[in-house]
Scaffold this active site. Structure first.
Site, PDB file in Angstrom:
ATOM      1  N   GLU A 152      -0.307 -12.129  10.859  1.00 11.51           N
ATOM      2  CA  GLU A 152      -1.309 -11.445  10.864  1.00 11.51           C
ATOM      3  C   GLU A 152      -2.542 -12.115  11.181  1.00 11.51           C
ATOM      4  OE1 GLU A 152      -2.699  -9.576   6.946  1.00 11.51           O
ATOM      5  OE2 GLU A 152      -4.654  -9.190   7.674  1.00 11.51           O
ATOM      6  N   LYS A 164      -0.551 -15.050  -3.507  1.00 14.39           N
ATOM      7  CA  LYS A 164      -0.668 -15.447  -2.107  1.00 14.39           C
ATOM      8  C   LYS A 164      -0.856 -16.912  -2.248  1.00 14.39           C
ATOM      9  CE  LYS A 164      -2.089 -11.281  -0.043  1.00 14.39           C
ATOM     10  NZ  LYS A 164      -2.910 -10.796   0.976  1.00 14.39           N
ATOM     11  N   ARG A 175       1.069  -8.061  -8.184  1.00 18.33           N
ATOM     12  CA  ARG A 175       0.301  -8.996  -7.238  1.00 18.33           C
ATOM     13  C   ARG A 175      -0.863  -9.213  -7.836  1.00 18.33           C
ATOM     14  NH1 ARG A 175      -0.764  -7.144  -2.089  1.00 18.33           N
ATOM     15  NH2 ARG A 175      -0.028  -8.861  -0.965  1.00 18.33           N
ATOM     16  N   GLU A 189      -8.130  -3.395  -2.885  1.00 17.53           N
ATOM     17  CA  GLU A 189      -8.337  -2.851  -1.755  1.00 17.53           C
ATOM     18  C   GLU A 189      -7.977  -1.324  -1.801  1.00 17.53           C
ATOM     19  OE1 GLU A 189      -6.096  -5.034   1.171  1.00 17.53           O
ATOM     20  OE2 GLU A 189      -7.555  -6.511   1.203  1.00 17.53           O
ATOM     21  N   HIS A 243     -11.615 -17.094   7.930  1.00 18.20           N
ATOM     22  CA  HIS A 243     -11.755 -15.514   8.023  1.00 18.20           C
ATOM     23  C   HIS A 243     -12.952 -15.443   8.977  1.00 18.20           C
ATOM     24  CE1 HIS A 243     -10.656 -11.796   7.222  1.00 18.20           C
ATOM     25  NE2 HIS A 243     -10.023 -11.879   5.972  1.00 18.20           N
ATOM     26  N   ASP A 245      -6.758 -15.231   1.818  1.00 14.71           N
ATOM     27  CA  ASP A 245      -5.740 -14.193   2.445  1.00 14.71           C
ATOM     28  C   ASP A 245      -4.966 -14.619   3.482  1.00 14.71           C
ATOM     29  OD1 ASP A 245      -4.607 -11.810   2.803  1.00 14.71           O
ATOM     30  OD2 ASP A 245      -6.288 -10.579   3.606  1.00 14.71           O
ATOM     31  N   ASN A 261       0.883  -1.096  -0.051  1.00 20.01           N
ATOM     32  CA  ASN A 261       0.028  -0.126   0.063  1.00 20.01           C
ATOM     33  C   ASN A 261       0.778   1.253   0.136  1.00 20.01           C
ATOM     34  OD1 ASN A 261      -2.302  -1.607   0.066  1.00 20.01           O
ATOM     35  ND2 ASN A 261      -2.149  -1.616   2.355  1.00 20.01           N
TER      36      ASN A 261
END
Ligand code: GCV
Length: 684
Positions: A371, A338, A303, A270, A505, A343, A189
């Site tokens: 994370e 990924k 990505r 995102e 998630h 995620d 980001n």
């Protein structure tokens, strides 16, 4: 009386001496340089890498005293890239960097007490890269080990101190010792400011500290940079002025950093800008940057983590976006994917993109920072997760087309191959927050070098080097065995107490540490809520991705698509990932789904309790500092595993309407209090 006083003082002094000699802050990682014995090093070539290799061998030598070792440049065709060959009394390599890697391997083998036999070791991937999600203000997105080692340390974030340079050097050395040869210095980001002159000057300085250890510097770039820091009105990749802006920027960068590696790009994902903002494709965007970097041999890592607020199953979107673009990318573009299609969850099936692209190189992206796996509070060894992904068979070219083979060039030749890991490193004195999180950094490097290594070997290597007793010159065998077992079981335990049987998630919003299976919010996109993923109701639980549901199964090659599609053949570890399963459904062990879910959650908690017991028995086997730190963190992990179990079972029980089986321990919290607790900003 005076005598007693004197005795007490002497005893106290002796005690404090003992503590001092054992004092251990973890900063040395797995590179401990115990008082080495003499070794004679000669070489057929002179260079900075060779000097470093010589120095490392002299500092760390634990082999036979007064041995002679020769460092040779060799043309042996069996040695590839920066690979090396170890012989009884020589290290051979094609490149000087290869000699340094060979030196580290030789030392590693001494710690492990492995014979110094002949063998050749070549890197599985040519680019083995850490991705730092470091912001320019010094914060780190999903970082749990303090502030950035690169940015934001002084008032404007740009000053450089000697301490900074020391730290970058130690960082580079640790990376080189496990074969990592690239670092992306800033968050995906990305702030456009990174490409301004002042920041590029700092990048140059960092590159100068990393280069002696063979580490190339890369940057994440913001696709709108020509608008945000240039004077252009748009960042349309087909606009000649935009193309020229990037060409000029690339030239400016390479003038400062001649061996600059290239760009990493998160585009149209995102909220990040990208080519689609101008009606263009990912190919248009990536190729425009690739053209700017090509004259300097730079690469673009584009990505594939893209998904839109659409009714389509989020896990299907990247594949649908990129498959039609296969073959259209320039040669110096690689797609960074990924490990799973969602995620970085505790467990996901592999991303179908690995087996799908046949004309575009693809590189795995693993998340080293925890994370979704307990931050730096929990002991979770991630090597087993990555090993599971690398060994997954995609069936791209029939049986044996593992993710490893699809990405390391063994299935189809590409100009270069790569692998990335999202770093867990910060300014904490031990670099990673949790001592055992160092093992994840280590494991990433070792797997990037050799994607066939087994986690049990990696764990053993790491333990023996990290906890070697100075005086004894060995690590207590019982400690090695016990700790290795804990590490190898830790990821499965986390899956069990967080989200077993394919659940995914169901994290608390924002911090992604604790549970919030109840989380739903009409004001945000559905695929940012937990209820979207578990879909629990009175009938059952799970996301139907079978052919009757979102049909994500058909993004996999046969026979996998049918195996996943069929409730009876779907591996139980992915059951609720691919199916909405009735509470009464019988699993292979004869238990109904609800009972098994309860048993799994309880098993996860019990596992952490057993890690605590085993660790407590290790008191005295290692230094008291790291022992106490891990002991304390295991207590937190135990508490939080219980919270996961209670939250999920009490919440899902509202739908299953069944008793929690009486053979397992009862919840110790009530649901309402857990909802309050995990909402709190302090609970992470
Ligand atoms: C860097 C997840 C994380 C984000 C991260 C993103 C990504 O959504 O929660 O923090 O952003 O992945 O990989 O780009």
């Amino acid at each position: 009386m005076a005598n007693i006083k004197r005795i007490i003082i002497v005893a106290l002094l002796m005690l404090s001496q003992a503590t001092i000699s054992k004092a251990e802050d973890g900063h040395a990682l797995w590179l401990r340089n115990h008082s080495a014995v003499n070794v004679n090093i000669s070489s057929t070539t002179r260079s900075a890498f060779v000097d470093l290799a010589t120095d490392e061998l002299k500092k760390g030598w634990l082999g036979k005293e007064n041995m002679s070792i020769k460092l040779n440049l060799s043309k042996n065709p069996a040695i590839k890239g920066d690979g090396f060959q170890l012989e009884e009394s020589a290290i051979n390599a094609r490149t000087e960097l290869g000699l340094l890697y060979g030196a580290y391997e030789l030392l590693r083998r001494q710690y492990l007490n492995l014979p110094q036999r002949n063998f050749i070791s070549n890197p599985a991937y040519s680019r083995r890269i850490l991705n730092h999600w470091d912001n320019l203000d010094g914060t780190i997105e999903r970082g749990y080990a303090g502030s950035s080692i690169f940015w934001g340390n002084a008032a404007n974030g740009l000053d450089i101190t000697n301490q900074d340079r020391e730290k970058w050097k130690a960082y580079a050395r640790a990376n080189a010792s496990v074969g990592i040869n690239g670092a992306v210095l800033n968050n995906v980001n990305a702030s456009a400011k990174i490409l301004t002159r002042a920041y590029l000057e700092k990048v140059k300085a960092i590159a100068e500290s990393l280069r002696p250890y063979g580490i190339k510097t890369y940057l994440s770039v913001n696709f709108s940079s020509p608008v945000l820091i240039g004077k252009l009105k748009k960042a349309d990749p087909l606009d000649p002025q935009v193309k020229q802006w990037w060409k000029d920027k690339a030239a400016e960068i390479y003038k400062l950093i001649p061996d600059f590696g290239g760009f990493l790009v998160k585009a149209n994902s995102e909220g990040q800008p990208g080519p689609q903002d101008y009606g263009r494709t990912h190919v248009d965007g990536a190729n425009m940057l690739a053209d700017a970097l090509a004259p300097f041999d730079g690469i673009v890592m584009w990505r594939a983590f893209v998904y839109n607020p659409s009714p389509e199953d989020r896990t299907k979107q990247a594949y649908k976006e990129f498959l039609p673009l296969d073959g259209a990318f320039k040669k110096n573009v690689i797609l960074q994917v990924k490990n799973g299609p969602l995620d970085f969850q505790p467990r996901e099936p592999f991303s179908p993109l690995f087996g799908a692209m046949s004309k575009t190189p693809v590189m795995p992206e693993f998340q080293i920072t925890q994370e979704y796996l307990g931050a730096s509070k929990q002991l979770v060894f991630l090597s087993t997760l990555w090993e599971e992904c690398l060994n997954s068979d995609t069936y791209k070219n029939g049986k044996g087309s593992t993710v490893a083979a699809c990405t390391d060039g063994s299935l189809s030749k590409t100009d270069f191959t790569a692998i990335a890991g999202v770093a867990n490193i910060g300014n904490d004195v031990n670099w990673t927050g949790h001592t055992f999180a160092q093992a994840n950094w280590y494991a990433f490097g070792r797997l990037a070098w050799n994607n066939k290594l087994e986690s049990k070997t990696i764990a053993e290597e790491w333990i023996k080097q990290t906890f070697l007793d100075d005086k004894e010159k060995k690590t207590d065998a019982n400690f090695v065995k016990t700790t290795q077992e804990i590490m190898l079981e830790s990821r499965e335990a986390a899956v069990d107490y967080m989200m077993p049987l394919g659940l995914h998630h169901i994290f608390a919003e924002g911090h992604h540490y604790g549970p919030a299976p109840w989380f739903s919010n009409d004001k945000i996109r559905a695929d940012w809520t937990s209820v979207y993923y578990h879909k629990a109701d009175t009938v059952g639980i799970g996301f139907d991705r079978s052919r009757g549901g979102s049909d994500a199964v058909d993004q996999y090659h046969e026979p996998l698509s049918s195996t996943f599609n069929n409730l009876s053949s779907c591996p139980e570890m992915y059951l609720l990932w691919f199916h909405h399963v009735p509470w009464s459904y019988r699993l292979k062990n004869g238990k109904d789904l609800w009972t098994e879910l309860c048993i799994r959650y309880d098993h996860g908690v019990q596992k952490v309790r057993s890690f605590q017991k085993d660790w407590d028995k290790m008191k005295g086997s290692i230094d008291s500092e790291r022992f106490a730190e891990v002991q304390s963190k295991l207590r937190t992990q135990s508490r939080d595993a219980q919270i996961w179990k209670d939250a999920c079972l009490l919440y899902f029980q509202q739908f299953s309407r069944r008793e929690i089986p009486f053979e397992i321990e009862r919840p110790v919290h009530d649901l309402q209090s857990l909802k309050e607790l995990t909402k709190s900003k302090d609970y992470n």
